[in-house]
Each structure stands twice: as C-alpha cells, then as structure tokens.
Design a protein around this motif. Structure first.
Motif, PDB file in Angstrom:
ATOM      1  N   PHE A 138       0.866  -0.968   0.023  1.00 53.79           N
ATOM      2  CA  PHE A 138       0.047   0.111  -0.097  1.00 53.79           C
ATOM      3  C   PHE A 138       0.931   1.148   0.151  1.00 53.79           C
ATOM      4  CE2 PHE A 138      -2.909   3.031   2.396  1.00 53.79           C
ATOM      5  CZ  PHE A 138      -3.774   3.514   1.183  1.00 53.79           C
ATOM      6  N   LYS A 139       1.943   1.253   0.410  1.00 50.52           N
ATOM      7  CA  LYS A 139       2.941   2.510   0.847  1.00 50.52           C
ATOM      8  C   LYS A 139       3.724   2.525  -0.564  1.00 50.52           C
ATOM      9  CE  LYS A 139       6.608   4.364   3.538  1.00 50.52           C
ATOM     10  NZ  LYS A 139       7.383   4.305   4.741  1.00 50.52           N
ATOM     11  N   THR A 140       3.784   1.289  -1.156  1.00 56.44           N
ATOM     12  CA  THR A 140       4.168   1.390  -2.689  1.00 56.44           C
ATOM     13  C   THR A 140       3.362   2.238  -3.653  1.00 56.44           C
ATOM     14  OG1 THR A 140       5.731  -0.381  -2.361  1.00 56.44           O
ATOM     15  CG2 THR A 140       5.249   0.003  -4.673  1.00 56.44           C
ATOM     16  N   TYR A 141       2.093   1.709  -3.556  1.00 54.44           N
ATOM     17  CA  TYR A 141       1.026   2.243  -4.301  1.00 54.44           C
ATOM     18  C   TYR A 141       1.047   3.703  -4.054  1.00 54.44           C
ATOM     19  CZ  TYR A 141      -3.880   3.449  -5.211  1.00 54.44           C
ATOM     20  OH  TYR A 141      -5.041   4.165  -5.619  1.00 54.44           O
ATOM     21  N   LEU A 142       0.831   3.985  -2.809  1.00 57.95           N
ATOM     22  CA  LEU A 142       0.571   5.329  -2.425  1.00 57.95           C
ATOM     23  C   LEU A 142       1.758   6.474  -3.128  1.00 57.95           C
ATOM     24  CD1 LEU A 142      -0.653   5.575   1.114  1.00 57.95           C
ATOM     25  CD2 LEU A 142      -1.869   6.276  -1.049  1.00 57.95           C
ATOM     26  N   ASN A 143       3.119   5.680  -3.267  1.00 60.01           N
ATOM     27  CA  ASN A 143       4.193   6.523  -3.436  1.00 60.01           C
ATOM     28  C   ASN A 143       4.161   6.917  -5.134  1.00 60.01           C
ATOM     29  OD1 ASN A 143       5.587   7.354  -1.017  1.00 60.01           O
ATOM     30  ND2 ASN A 143       6.418   5.337  -0.893  1.00 60.01           N
ATOM     31  N   PHE A 144       4.001   5.665  -5.816  1.00 65.78           N
ATOM     32  CA  PHE A 144       4.238   5.818  -7.067  1.00 65.78           C
ATOM     33  C   PHE A 144       2.723   6.558  -7.564  1.00 65.78           C
ATOM     34  CE2 PHE A 144       7.332   2.680  -6.531  1.00 65.78           C
ATOM     35  CZ  PHE A 144       7.964   2.545  -7.850  1.00 65.78           C
ATOM     36  N   ARG A 145       1.638   6.461  -7.110  1.00 65.87           N
ATOM     37  CA  ARG A 145       0.592   7.116  -7.709  1.00 65.87           C
ATOM     38  C   ARG A 145       0.657   8.667  -7.252  1.00 65.87           C
ATOM     39  NH1 ARG A 145      -5.133   7.416  -4.324  1.00 65.87           N
ATOM     40  NH2 ARG A 145      -3.465   8.644  -2.956  1.00 65.87           N
ATOM     41  N   ASN A 146       1.116   8.816  -6.060  1.00 61.78           N
ATOM     42  CA  ASN A 146       1.072  10.175  -5.637  1.00 61.78           C
ATOM     43  C   ASN A 146       2.326  10.769  -6.501  1.00 61.78           C
ATOM     44  OD1 ASN A 146      -0.951   9.943  -4.070  1.00 61.78           O
ATOM     45  ND2 ASN A 146       0.254   9.835  -2.122  1.00 61.78           N
ATOM     46  N   ASN A 147       3.340  10.224  -6.693  1.00 61.02           N
ATOM     47  CA  ASN A 147       4.442  10.868  -7.245  1.00 61.02           C
ATOM     48  C   ASN A 147       3.987  11.579  -8.643  1.00 61.02           C
ATOM     49  OD1 ASN A 147       7.069  11.769  -8.152  1.00 61.02           O
ATOM     50  ND2 ASN A 147       8.048  10.008  -6.744  1.00 61.02           N
ATOM     51  N   ARG A 163       3.962  -8.587  -5.002  1.00 55.69           N
ATOM     52  CA  ARG A 163       3.110  -7.526  -4.403  1.00 55.69           C
ATOM     53  C   ARG A 163       3.242  -6.310  -4.734  1.00 55.69           C
ATOM     54  NH1 ARG A 163       1.697  -9.044   1.460  1.00 55.69           N
ATOM     55  NH2 ARG A 163      -0.067  -7.805   0.971  1.00 55.69           N
ATOM     56  N   GLN A 164       4.681  -5.834  -4.681  1.00 56.21           N
ATOM     57  CA  GLN A 164       5.066  -4.518  -4.975  1.00 56.21           C
ATOM     58  C   GLN A 164       5.141  -4.316  -6.521  1.00 56.21           C
ATOM     59  OE1 GLN A 164       6.101  -2.583  -2.470  1.00 56.21           O
ATOM     60  NE2 GLN A 164       6.300  -4.184  -0.890  1.00 56.21           N
ATOM     61  N   PHE A 165       5.270  -5.249  -7.291  1.00 58.86           N
ATOM     62  CA  PHE A 165       4.959  -5.122  -8.836  1.00 58.86           C
ATOM     63  C   PHE A 165       3.819  -4.760  -8.914  1.00 58.86           C
ATOM     64  CE2 PHE A 165       3.677  -7.306 -12.530  1.00 58.86           C
ATOM     65  CZ  PHE A 165       4.533  -6.710 -13.523  1.00 58.86           C
ATOM     66  N   LEU A 166       2.693  -5.567  -8.564  1.00 58.13           N
ATOM     67  CA  LEU A 166       1.367  -5.157  -8.738  1.00 58.13           C
ATOM     68  C   LEU A 166       0.867  -3.860  -8.197  1.00 58.13           C
ATOM     69  CD1 LEU A 166      -0.330  -8.494  -8.068  1.00 58.13           C
ATOM     70  CD2 LEU A 166       0.266  -7.756 -10.138  1.00 58.13           C
ATOM     71  N   ALA A 167       1.597  -3.519  -7.147  1.00 56.89           N
ATOM     72  CA  ALA A 167       1.349  -2.082  -6.515  1.00 56.89           C
ATOM     73  C   ALA A 167       1.668  -1.127  -7.458  1.00 56.89           C
ATOM     74  CB  ALA A 167       1.995  -2.102  -5.183  1.00 56.89           C
ATOM     75  N   VAL A 168       2.643  -1.073  -8.326  1.00 58.88           N
ATOM     76  CA  VAL A 168       2.886   0.004  -9.329  1.00 58.88           C
ATOM     77  C   VAL A 168       2.018   0.009 -10.311  1.00 58.88           C
ATOM     78  CG1 VAL A 168       4.640   0.708 -10.835  1.00 58.88           C
ATOM     79  CG2 VAL A 168       5.428  -0.491  -8.635  1.00 58.88           C
TER      80      VAL A 168
END
Length: 351
Positions: free
Chosen positions: A238-247, A284-289
């Motif tokens: 979820f943190k990975t998702y937020l970082n990539f989306r928000n960036n 899971r990190q891959f999918l989060a991106v």
C-alpha cells in the motif's frame, strides 16, 4: 509573511494520531518537555480504535485533544485538524518523533530571518542519531523526473551527520515528519491535497507554495529524532502504491512544461522499477506499481483541472530552489553517486 508580532504569535504543535498509543507513550513526554514553553501541543485522533484518547486524558491532561471520528488519512486529517486548531504557525509532527532540546523557537527564529513560509529541522534516526533519517534528512530536493531525494539520503543510502547537514539552507521541500508552516501560507494554497491520502503530500504543498512565490527551508542547526515507518512499513504494498501514484499526480499538478512528455518518461522509469521488483520476487510490490498507474489514469481529469487552476495562481517570477535538472536515478544507479553533496547541486545563493 504574517504581520503578527513574535510576542503575540500563537504556535501549535499538532500530532495526528491513528492507533498510536505506543508511539505516544514513547515519544510524547519528550515533546512536552521541550515544547510547552513555546507552543501548545495538540493530539488529533484520526479515528483510532485503540485507547489513545483515554490514555492521554489520564496521563497528559495538559495536551489538547480533538477527535475526528474516522480515519481521513494523513493529508485530509491534517486539513480538518488545522481548521479547528487556531494558530499563526502550525507544526505538523509525527507521533514517532523524539525531541531532545528546545526546538520550536530556534526554528521560528531562522524562518523569520530568512523569510521562509515552511521549514523543518534536521531529521536524524531515533535508533542512531549520528545518521540522517530517511524521511527528510537535511531537506529535500527534486530531480527532473519527479524523484524526490534528500541532502543526507539518496534512496537507501543514508549519511552520517556532519557540519554540512547542520547548515540552515533553502530547499525544495521540507519533511512532513516535523513541518513548520505559517497559517497564512497554508490558507493561501488550500492546505494539503486530501486526495493524496498519505505520502508526498508535504512535497506537493511545498511545490505549490514555491510556484506561488514562497520559500522553503531546513534548519540544520536544530535536529529531531525520527523513528520512521510508524504507520506504514517500507515493505507495505500500500505504501508502494501511494508513493508511485502520488508521485505522478504531484508532478503533473505542479511541474511546468508539456506534461504528457515528462509523465510518459516517468511512467517508463516506473515500469523499469516494477520489473526489477518482480525479478527480486516482490510480486506484490510489482502489482502495486501497476495499480498506482491505473489510479493515476482515473485521477487524471481531476489532476488536470488542478493543474490549470494552479497555473493561474502561480507567480511567473517564482524561482524553484532545490530543483535539479538532471537524473538522480542515473547519478546513483549508473554513476554510483551515494551522497547528495557529490551531485554538484546548484545551491541557492539566497540560503
């Protein structure tokens, strides 16, 4: 800058809490010891299901409290909190920050002398205060692809603290872990972007303020100790998702130029990072991106409306301090640069 005199100025340190009694027990006593002579201390509860508020009432009645009723996230939680907390300067403080000396007055003194609207102290690690801390260190910069980095930390490489980090200097963004912001500046740009939920919201705020002609700084002569990862661990998808989306959102909202070109370049670099994660078994990190990119596309109409509005409000003479027109990815992963001071950054003469 506010016209309120130093004697009449009201300062409020505001800690946004979500199920953080453990952190409050561990860190709040140090905050109270070194803060109450200069500022009020508030704990705003973001819909916790633990007994944080009951513990505060029993153990620290000197702390002002506010219950928001549900978890609004970091960004919108602070928007709602600061609406109720009346002060001329707000200090957004993470619940996992340890204070070791008087800090509010020294930071405000430098902000007043330099004309900064936003600032943070030097962040060092709580477990090892001789090292810079990941979430801000000696102030933040931004490269041409929208990758934020810190003076004192490049990706996972953190530096021992020395005199270079302990300078007071103008930067691109100040850390949200201990963020001083003048109320007048906060109100002018509408506070944090609640749609971000958490992560990079302070960078977005600082970028909008710089575009509007404000100045951001880091007071390196004052340090606080930060645990980090108190809400979301670095390994969290979820943190990975937020970082990539928000960036992506923050860059498209705020960066000048042809947004399709720099967004495409950045998303290509994100794809490289995602497949690197997959090659390391971090599926899971891959999918989060991938999920982050999908969410960015869904948010794009709103983001472009924000971009158009911000362009109208921005100052044509604004100087973006802390913007590096090269690639920190190339410098670190290809050229092997591990320290920000070795990037030959164009440090502002105004600092």
């Amino acid at each position: 800058m506010s016209n309120v005199s130093h004697q009449d100025r009201r300062v409020a340190v505001v800690i946004l809490n979500w199920n953080g009694r453990v952190h409050l027990e561990r860190y709040l006593p140090s905050v109270l010891e070194h803060t109450l002579q200069d500022a009020e201390v508030w704990v705003v509860d973001n819909g916790s299901t633990d007994d944080s508020l009951a513990w505060l009432e029993s153990n620290h009645p000197e702390v002002k409290t506010l219950a928001l009723g549900c978890n609004w996230g970091f960004a919108e939680g602070y928007n709602k909190a600061l609406f109720h907390v009346d002060a001329d300067v707000h200090v957004l403080l993470n619940s996992d920050v340890r204070i070791v000396s008087r800090w509010v007055a020294p930071v405000l003194k430098v902000m007043d002398e330099r004309g900064w609207s936003v600032a943070s102290p030097l962040l060092v690690q709580d477990a090892n205060p001789s090292l810079c801390e990941h979430a801000g260190a000696a102030g933040g910069w931004m490269d041409k692809d929208g990758f934020p980095f810190c003076l004192g930390r490049l990706f996972n490489e953190v530096e021992p603290v020395d005199a270079w980090h302990q300078q007071n200097r103008e930067v691109f963004w100040a850390s949200g872990a201990a963020l001083f912001v003048r109320k007048s500046a906060w109100v002018e740009v509408g506070g944090l972007d609640g749609a971000l939920f958490a992560h990079m919201e302070e960078i977005d705020l600082c970028w909008r303020l710089q575009n509007a002609g404000h100045r951001i700084g880091c007071v390196g002569q004052v340090s606080v100790q930060h645990l980090g990862g108190g809400t979301l661990q670095n390994s969290s998808p979820f943190k990975t998702y937020l970082n990539f989306r928000n960036n992506l959102i923050v860059m498209v909202k705020n960066r000048r130029g042809a947004w399709p070109l720099f967004a495409f370049r950045r998303m290509t670099l994100d794809g490289v990072a995602a497949f690197r994660m997959l090659s390391q078994g971090q599926w899971r990190q891959f999918l989060a991106v991938g999920k982050a990119h999908g969410a960015f596309y869904l948010a794009l109409p709103r983001v472009l409306r924000q971009r158009a509005m911000l362009r109208r409000l921005s100052s044509p003479k604004a100087e973006l301090v802390g913007w590096w027109s090269q690639s920190v990815i190339w410098a670190h992963f290809v050229q092997g640069v591990n320290r920000a001071r070795d990037l030959k950054l164009p440090l502002s003469e105004r600092s």
